[in-house]
Structures are given as C-alpha cells and as structure tokens.
Write an enzyme that holds these catalytic residues in place. Structure first.
Site, mmCIF file in Angstrom:
data_model
loop_
_atom_site.group_PDB
_atom_site.id
_atom_site.type_symbol
_atom_site.label_atom_id
_atom_site.label_comp_id
_atom_site.label_asym_id
_atom_site.label_seq_id
_atom_site.Cartn_x
_atom_site.Cartn_y
_atom_site.Cartn_z
ATOM 1 N N GLU A 3 -3.522 14.371 2.540
ATOM 2 C CA GLU A 3 -3.287 14.397 4.097
ATOM 3 C C GLU A 3 -2.190 14.846 4.369
ATOM 4 O O GLU A 3 -1.686 14.601 5.677
ATOM 5 C CB GLU A 3 -3.714 12.954 4.546
ATOM 6 C CG GLU A 3 -4.117 13.015 6.130
ATOM 7 C CD GLU A 3 -5.441 13.604 6.277
ATOM 8 O OE1 GLU A 3 -5.647 14.331 7.504
ATOM 9 O OE2 GLU A 3 -6.456 13.294 5.591
ATOM 10 N N SER A 37 -1.166 22.452 1.027
ATOM 11 C CA SER A 37 -0.423 22.286 2.173
ATOM 12 C C SER A 37 -0.501 23.403 2.869
ATOM 13 O O SER A 37 -0.670 23.575 4.480
ATOM 14 C CB SER A 37 0.915 22.108 1.854
ATOM 15 O OG SER A 37 1.494 21.024 1.145
ATOM 16 N N PHE A 64 -14.937 16.038 2.436
ATOM 17 C CA PHE A 64 -14.189 17.019 3.047
ATOM 18 C C PHE A 64 -13.503 18.053 2.278
ATOM 19 O O PHE A 64 -12.570 17.693 1.605
ATOM 20 C CB PHE A 64 -13.166 16.197 4.090
ATOM 21 C CG PHE A 64 -12.493 17.113 5.081
ATOM 22 C CD1 PHE A 64 -13.217 17.495 6.206
ATOM 23 C CD2 PHE A 64 -11.302 17.712 4.784
ATOM 24 C CE1 PHE A 64 -12.397 18.118 7.074
ATOM 25 C CE2 PHE A 64 -10.609 18.344 5.809
ATOM 26 C CZ PHE A 64 -11.460 18.498 6.800
ATOM 27 N N ARG A 89 7.961 -18.518 -10.802
ATOM 28 C CA ARG A 89 8.955 -18.247 -12.054
ATOM 29 C C ARG A 89 9.964 -18.950 -12.185
ATOM 30 O O ARG A 89 10.865 -18.694 -11.169
ATOM 31 C CB ARG A 89 8.675 -16.552 -12.106
ATOM 32 C CG ARG A 89 9.844 -16.154 -13.287
ATOM 33 C CD ARG A 89 9.023 -16.045 -14.659
ATOM 34 N NE ARG A 89 9.753 -15.505 -15.761
ATOM 35 C CZ ARG A 89 9.490 -15.400 -16.850
ATOM 36 N NH1 ARG A 89 8.291 -15.931 -17.231
ATOM 37 N NH2 ARG A 89 10.136 -14.658 -17.866
ATOM 38 N N GLY A 104 9.553 -7.376 -17.005
ATOM 39 C CA GLY A 104 8.519 -6.763 -18.157
ATOM 40 C C GLY A 104 7.080 -6.831 -17.598
ATOM 41 O O GLY A 104 6.355 -6.060 -17.975
#
Length: 378
Positions: free
Chosen positions: A364, A133, A124, A269, A341
């Site tokens: 969009e 814009s 497109f 964890r 990290g």
C-alpha cells in the site's frame, strides 16, 4: 462523522470484533501460519459479523461502518492475526471501495453484494513484476475487439487470489496515453484464461496468500469495465486514503499484541532476584515502546476522523501509514529483546508478529513513497 459518533468509533462493534479476534483468531494464529491458509469457517464468521461489508453501503448489503470504527476493527483483527487483517483490508479497501464508488448499479448488484456478505472474497490487481511503486508503468494490455476486451499480461503480489470471489484489476487500453490510458475491470476468479500461477513463499503473513497472476487471451465483456476507458489510474488512486489508514491500523494492532505479550512476560520473568520489569533497562524500553505505539494509534485515528468528516485526509493517512508501520517494527523489536532468547523462538508469538508486521512498510505504498508524497505536500 455524525455528532453522536465517539472519537473512538462505535464501541459495540469494536468490542464485538475484539472478542472474536481474541477468542477465534489469536489462539490459532500459529497453526494458521503453518497451514498457510485461513479457514473457511473463519471467513464465514467474519462475513456474519459484517466485517466484509465494512466499507460497503447498506444498499448493497454492506454494514457501512464509519472510517474510525473501521480502523479500530482492523486494529483488533490484526491484534489477533495479521494475516487475517490483510485479507480483510484488501477485500474492503481497495476492492469493495472501487466497485462501490465507481461501478454501475448492475456491477454492484452482481459483484458487490456477494463481497459485502463474505460469500465472495475480493482481490485487487494493480501491481506487476515491473510496476510496484510506479503504478503507472503497467504492461498488462486490454485490447478492444467489438464489445469485448482481450487481456494479456501478469500481476504480482496479489492478496486473496486463491479464495473464490472477484478480482478488480487494471490494464492498459491505450498505450500512447501513459497513465491516462489505464482502465479498470472486474472478473470472477474462475474466468477462462485467468489463473493463479504461483503462491509466493514469504517472510511473514504466511496464512494470507500472495500470488502471481496470469491473463492469457482473457475475453472480458465491455460491461465488466469499471468507469470509462482511461479512468483506471484515477480509480486506483481514489482508494489511497482508506487503504493507508487501514495499513496503519493493522500495524498498530500487530505491534500492540507483541507489546502486550512482552509486558506480561516482563511482569512474570525473574532474574537476579526480581522481576525483570523492575529493571530500568527493561521498564524504560517498554515504556518508550508503549508511548510510540500510542502516538501511532492517535495519528491513525486522526486520519480516520478526517476521512469520516469528509475533510482532506491524504497527508494524514500517509503520515499515519509511515509512522505506524515503522514504529510497529521497532515495538516488535523491543518485545523480542524483552523476551531475550525466547523472543527468537517460534514457540513464542512475538517472533511471528515481528515477521508479519514487516511488510507494512512495503505494501500500500512503501515508506519511501509515503515520504515522497509528504515532501510534495510541504
């Protein structure tokens, strides 16, 4: 939307796409990013599943999926790989919708059938280097000469342009008429004089091509104009609702994938003698992220349901796109923070998803544009 349709779409289609996404897309998303391409076999398989014909009528070989199921389909694909979801989104809406809604039967027979089956991948071409814009500020010109148009100009930030297929694009046919002087055209991407001059290096969604295009004295027969002269701007705007619902759905899917990974990580964890999920700082962060993400999902589905029922949905679509895209970045940030990290490393998927989802606030219609539209509707 028919009475028999679930508020959450067609579960058979959604489950099928979820399975495909998790088995075929997610495992190779990192490799796809490294190679900068989406495999031809994945495109073929998506075509066989009816994904490329989602917004196209069965009359033209499409799968004609309702707007709610389509939003959920995009969410599931995005949860597997954001790049693939962008390819699918751009192909279906706006590209197929423009030809399906505004093209002649001859144009649908020539271009839409191939698009609907995945034999052809759609692009497109609206945005230009100086006109993002501000879509009415186009400089690409189409000058009428007899029964042909001669097109010169450039397009920027165009997805799917390196894939064989069709391009729907917009050019000025009457410079004195402002936005009413814009017309819409369709060509094959191997058309003489048309070229992809650059594939951009990007922050994220690297497997989805984003290209700069050039038109140099491109001769286009008059029968490849979609709609009447001067109807291009209206045709472009007609795709806003479905396009923005689609980006909202993509945002939710990518963020959901990052959040699911972070929740799984937090459950496993250990630190300070316990699972980090049991620490309030982590648990509250993830609970808040999940709550916001569900709100974004419901806004998206609400807009899709309005569209399915034939009700005005632009306001809801803009709200969904605005909230879902900005929420998705926040959710991905929460996911990275949960991994600490490790969340910053490419070895873990949340880093890639964070980069992939960032553009959802831009394409969009930027977040600022969504706010402008919503402000005017107050």
């Amino acid at each position: 939307m028919s009475d028999s349709l679930s508020p959450y779409g067609d579960p058979i289609i959604v489950d099928m796409i979820r399975k495909f996404s998790q088995e075929r897309l997610a495992p190779l998303a990192a490799e796809r990013e490294k190679s900068g391409r989406i495999e031809a076999e994945v495109i073929r398989e998506l075509g066989e599943l009816g994904v490329f014909g989602a917004t196209t009528s069965s009359e033209w070989d499409g799968s004609e999926i309702d707007p709610v199921t389509y939003a959920l389909l995009l969410e599931e694909i995005a949860a597997g790989d954001g790049s693939v979801s962008t390819m699918v989104s751009v192909h279906n809406s706006p590209t197929c919708i423009v030809i399906g809604n505004s093209g002649t039967n001859a144009q649908k027979d020539r271009w839409l059938r191939k698009l609907a089956t995945g034999e052809s991948v759609g692009s497109f071409g609206l945005t230009e280097p100086q006109a993002g814009s501000d879509a009415s500020n186009l400089r690409t010109r189409a000058v009428k000469k007899g029964d042909k148009y001669i097109v010169n100009g450039a397009k920027q930030f165009i997805s799917n342009a390196t894939h064989p297929g069709s391009l729907v694009f917009f050019a000025v046919t009457d410079p004195s008429a402002g936005k009413r002087g814009i017309s819409c055209f369709v060509i094959d991407k191997n058309h003489p004089g048309f070229s992809v001059v650059r594939t951009e290096e990007k922050l994220g969604q690297k497997a989805s091509d984003t290209c700069a295009l050039s038109f140099e004295d491109v001769e286009i027969p008059e029968d490849q104009r979609i709609g009447a002269e001067g109807e291009g701007y209206r045709i472009a705007l007609s795709t806003l609702e479905s396009g923005r619902i689609g980006i909202a759905a993509q945002s939710v899917g990518m963020a959901r994938s990052a959040l699911d990974y972070a929740i799984g990580y937090a459950r496993e964890r250990t630190a300070f003698g316990g699972k980090i999920m049991d620490f309030q700082a982590v648990g509250f962060r993830l609970a808040e992220a999940k709550t916001k993400l569900e709100a974004a999902r419901q806004l998206t589905l609400h807009a899709a349901r309005l569209k399915a029922e034939g009700k005005p949905s632009l306001e809801a679509a803009c709200m969904a796109k605005l909230f879902a895209s900005e929420t998705a970045e926040a959710v991905c940030t929460a996911a990275i923070q949960t991994l600490g990290g490790y969340g910053f490393l490419a070895d873990y998927p949340v880093e890639r998803i964070y980069r992939d989802v960032r553009v959802c606030q831009i394409y969009e219609g930027t977040s600022d544009v969504q706010k402008l539209i919503l402000q005017r509707m107050l």
